[in-house]
Motif scaffolding. Structure first.
Motif, PDB file in Angstrom:
ATOM      1  N   GLU A   1       0.824  -1.211   0.000  1.00 40.97           N
ATOM      2  CA  GLU A   1       0.000   0.000   0.000  1.00 40.97           C
ATOM      3  C   GLU A   1       0.855   1.257   0.000  1.00 40.97           C
ATOM      4  N   MET A   2       1.971   1.249   0.729  1.00 37.58           N
ATOM      5  CA  MET A   2       2.843   2.427   0.753  1.00 37.58           C
ATOM      6  C   MET A   2       3.518   2.630  -0.592  1.00 37.58           C
ATOM      7  N   ALA A   3       3.870   1.543  -1.256  1.00 33.90           N
ATOM      8  CA  ALA A   3       4.463   1.664  -2.591  1.00 33.90           C
ATOM      9  C   ALA A   3       3.448   2.252  -3.560  1.00 33.90           C
ATOM     10  N   LYS A   4       2.190   1.896  -3.425  1.00 39.21           N
ATOM     11  CA  LYS A   4       1.144   2.364  -4.348  1.00 39.21           C
ATOM     12  C   LYS A   4       0.870   3.861  -4.213  1.00 39.21           C
ATOM     13  N   VAL A   5       1.226   4.462  -3.057  1.00 42.27           N
ATOM     14  CA  VAL A   5       1.036   5.914  -2.900  1.00 42.27           C
ATOM     15  C   VAL A   5       2.345   6.665  -3.123  1.00 42.27           C
ATOM     16  N   SER A   6       3.327   5.989  -3.767  1.00 39.94           N
ATOM     17  CA  SER A   6       4.597   6.623  -4.171  1.00 39.94           C
ATOM     18  C   SER A   6       5.450   7.060  -2.993  1.00 39.94           C
ATOM     19  N   LEU A   7       5.377   6.309  -1.891  1.00 44.05           N
ATOM     20  CA  LEU A   7       6.200   6.639  -0.734  1.00 44.05           C
ATOM     21  C   LEU A   7       7.637   6.173  -0.918  1.00 44.05           C
ATOM     22  N   GLY A   8       7.856   5.215  -1.796  1.00 43.52           N
ATOM     23  CA  GLY A   8       9.202   4.713  -2.038  1.00 43.52           C
ATOM     24  C   GLY A   8       9.161   3.431  -2.834  1.00 43.52           C
ATOM     25  N   VAL A   9      10.235   2.654  -2.706  1.00 43.18           N
ATOM     26  CA  VAL A   9      10.357   1.370  -3.394  1.00 43.18           C
ATOM     27  C   VAL A   9      10.097   0.265  -2.374  1.00 43.18           C
ATOM     28  N   GLY A  10       9.165  -0.625  -2.676  1.00 39.11           N
ATOM     29  CA  GLY A  10       8.811  -1.693  -1.758  1.00 39.11           C
ATOM     30  C   GLY A  10       9.378  -3.032  -2.185  1.00 39.11           C
ATOM     31  N   CYS A  11       9.824  -3.803  -1.205  1.00 40.60           N
ATOM     32  CA  CYS A  11      10.268  -5.174  -1.458  1.00 40.60           C
ATOM     33  C   CYS A  11       9.092  -6.099  -1.156  1.00 40.60           C
ATOM     34  N   VAL A  12       8.601  -6.772  -2.205  1.00 42.04           N
ATOM     35  CA  VAL A  12       7.391  -7.577  -2.069  1.00 42.04           C
ATOM     36  C   VAL A  12       7.585  -8.930  -2.747  1.00 42.04           C
ATOM     37  N   ILE A  13       6.635  -9.820  -2.522  1.00 41.35           N
ATOM     38  CA  ILE A  13       6.622 -11.109  -3.218  1.00 41.35           C
ATOM     39  C   ILE A  13       5.817 -10.942  -4.502  1.00 41.35           C
ATOM     40  N   LYS A  14       6.414 -11.338  -5.603  1.00 39.59           N
ATOM     41  CA  LYS A  14       5.844 -11.050  -6.925  1.00 39.59           C
ATOM     42  C   LYS A  14       4.425 -11.576  -7.080  1.00 39.59           C
ATOM     43  N   ASP A  15       4.172 -12.793  -6.601  1.00 35.53           N
ATOM     44  CA  ASP A  15       2.833 -13.383  -6.739  1.00 35.53           C
ATOM     45  C   ASP A  15       1.755 -12.540  -6.078  1.00 35.53           C
ATOM     46  N   PHE A  16       2.139 -11.752  -5.065  1.00 33.80           N
ATOM     47  CA  PHE A  16       1.156 -11.026  -4.284  1.00 33.80           C
ATOM     48  C   PHE A  16       0.827  -9.645  -4.858  1.00 33.80           C
TER      49      PHE A  16
END
Length: 297
Positions: free
Chosen positions: A233-248
């Motif tokens: 959610e924070m990545a989606k509001v342009s707060l920064g770069v998020g480390c996530v699992i691709k499938d999710f």
């Protein structure tokens, strides 16, 4: 309790039938054996329990007092037996599962949906915490099973792999555009961006920290959070770069809400799966769950 249960069973049956002969037939023992048992019980308790007459037997005041409690005890035992029988017939049981909130949402719930259809009478408790905490609770025998990322060392844990997952870095088009305006090259994004990562207690974070160290990537700004949904959610509001699992984040990648940042050296994929302590006695509920996830596709 000074008497064994059979003595109270005889007392209870005689009190109900009001007749030693009838009680003997019901219990399949001789009349003298019943009389002797009642006598021993009266001697032990120091009081007379029955008044005898030609018509049978009747409880004394002391006998009435004792009967009230004995009756309650045998009724409780009867209820317990009935519930146990129903539990066995219906397959009633309990299962405690440890899992991170992210894996619970994206991986565990689809499994449970089908498992509950097949086993509607197994009560399920879910304990949400990091993989490291789940492993600790498994070792302490406080969980039946855990859904975890495969650790480096399994010790006394049996691990059943479900699938591989891939860690990636994502950001919005606007955030990446702003980095570009500041002169940040594509191969320098991680070093110059605000990175959103899980906290250091999380195994995913430890895995990513190893990647940074192995590839000599030094970081500037870091935001630590407790679960991956917050990172997304924070990545989606342009707060920064998020480390996530691709499938999710499949949907976000497909519709362009988030963009995957290309890495010169990709992060190795890792396994997730179900784990349980091989030293514990496997309950019927856990056995059914193990059989289910081994056959579920």
């Amino acid at each position: 309790m000074y008497q064994n249960l059979s003595s109270y069973r005889i007392f209870y049956t005689v009190a109900n039938t009001k007749n030693i002969s009838k009680a003997a037939k019901e219990l399949y023992i001789s009349q003298p054996a019943i009389s002797k048992s009642i006598q021993k019980l009266e001697e032990s308790l120091g009081t007379k329990l029955f008044e005898r007459s030609s018509r049978g037997v009747a409880l004394t005041d002391s006998g009435e007092l004792l009967y009230t409690h004995v009756k309650s005890a045998f009724e409780t035992l009867s209820i317990g037996e009935d519930r146990l029988r129903r539990s066995i017939e219906l397959g009633i049981g309990h299962l405690t599962i440890g899992v991170s909130s992210t894996l619970c949402k994206y991986v565990l719930l689809p499994y449970l949906k089908e498992f509950i259809k097949e086993n509607p009478h197994i009560n399920i408790s879910i304990s949400c915490q990091s993989t490291n905490q789940t492993l600790k609770l498994l070792e302490e025998e406080k969980l039946d099973v855990g859904l975890i990322g495969k650790p480096y060392l399994l010790k006394n844990i049996d691990f059943y792999s479900l699938r591989e997952i891939e860690d990636i870095f994502v950001a919005t088009k606007d955030y990446l555009h702003n980095l570009s305006i500041r002169g940040v090259r594509h191969d320098q994004i991680l070093q110059n961006a605000t990175l959103m990562l899980l906290d250091k207690e999380n195994m995913t974070r430890q895995y990513i920290d190893d990647y940074f160290q192995e590839n000599h990537i030094s970081l500037q700004d870091i935001i630590e959070v407790s679960n991956m949904d917050l990172v997304i959610e924070m990545a989606k509001v342009s707060l920064g770069v998020g480390c996530v699992i691709k499938d999710f984040v499949k949907e976000e990648l497909q519709n362009g809400t988030l963009l995957e940042i290309p890495l010169g050296i990709p992060i190795h994929k890792r396994e997730i799966g179900f784990a349980y302590n091989r030293d514990i006695k496997v309950s019927d509920s856990l056995e059914k769950f193990i059989h289910f996830y081994e056959s579920f596709r």
